[in-house]
Write an enzyme that holds these catalytic residues in place. Structure first.
Site, PDB file in Angstrom:
ATOM      1  CE  LYS A 132      -3.978  -2.018   2.130  1.00 14.08           C
ATOM      2  NZ  LYS A 132      -4.989  -2.074   3.282  1.00 14.08           N
ATOM      3  CB  CYS A 152      -1.447   0.544   8.722  1.00 17.43           C
ATOM      4  SG  CYS A 152      -0.503   1.545   9.420  1.00 17.43           S
ATOM      5  CG  ASP A 153      -3.577  -4.843   5.157  1.00 21.69           C
ATOM      6  OD1 ASP A 153      -4.571  -4.252   4.297  1.00 21.69           O
ATOM      7  OD2 ASP A 153      -4.023  -5.973   5.575  1.00 21.69           O
ATOM      8  CB  SER A 154      -5.154  -5.037  10.692  1.00 19.29           C
ATOM      9  OG  SER A 154      -4.509  -3.742  11.195  1.00 19.29           O
ATOM     10  N   GLY A 176       0.530  -4.810  10.149  1.00 19.73           N
ATOM     11  CA  GLY A 176       1.861  -4.342   9.574  1.00 19.73           C
ATOM     12  C   GLY A 176       1.910  -2.896   9.243  1.00 19.73           C
TER      13      GLY A 176
END
Length: 202
Positions: free
Chosen positions: A58, A75-77, A112
């Site tokens: 991203k 960010c990514d979850s 992340g």
């Protein structure tokens, strides 16, 4: 008397209103640019690594659109349960099944983080992990929660700051990480790039 250095522009490569809210509460006011990354096309050996790789993807896409020395935060979850990674459920049926499998158990919310400094060309990334202890909502409560639509828009089909909060017995770790962004980790990543988070306050 010298003028202070201009504040670095910050860009959030995420559509998440929760992440934007956390950054604003911490004194930042980023511009939001959504990456449009196809999350389903990205794989990694572990859920934690997947969260980090997605965050990097991203940030990379958005950084490629910019050229003015911005700091880009991606960010990514994902929820790790039984060693598997779970993002947003595809539909109400999947959200219902997910909650029935999670109740009374523990999972790990992996988020992340990637920060790219376009002024220096440097980048850093890491994953923050928080244990989530799920309560035991009954089938009617799960049905009502799924009918609200909320679990379809959040990683793991739950959120700590919404309607599912009564169904979460507790966490071990950073609250913000479960909401979507670990501010302590972000501060450390910025420091690795030679940037104080206080210099980004508005």
């Amino acid at each position: 008397m010298t003028n202070p250095a201009p504040r670095r522009p910050v860009v959030l490569a995420s559509a998440s209103p929760a992440r934007l809210g956390l950054l604003r509460q911490a004194g930042l006011d980023p511009r939001v640019i959504v990456s449009g990354v196809d999350e389903e096309a990205i794989t990694a050996p572990t859920p934690g690594e997947l969260a980090r790789v997605l965050a990097e993807a991203k940030a990379d896409v958005v950084a490629g659109l910019l050229s003015d020395g911005e700091l880009v935060i991606g960010c990514d979850s994902v929820l790790e349960l039984d060693g598997q990674a779970y993002g947003k459920p595809a539909d109400a049926e999947e959200a219902t099944a997910r909650w029935k499998s999670m109740r009374g158990r523990e999972g790990i919310l992996q988020t992340g983080h990637c920060v790219i400094d376009l002024a220096s060309g440097r980048r850093v990334s890491a994953t923050a992990s928080t244990v989530v202890r799920f309560g035991t909502p009954d089938d009617a409560e799960i049905a009502a929660y799924v009918a609200s639509g909320e679990p379809l828009s959040v990683a793991g089909a739950f959120t700590l700051d919404g309607r599912s909060a009564p169904f979460l017995d507790g966490i071990d770790g950073d609250h913000g990480n479960v909401v979507g962004l670990s501010l302590p980790l972000l501060r450390r990543l910025l420091a690795d790039l030679g940037v104080r988070i206080t210099d980004l306050w508005v």
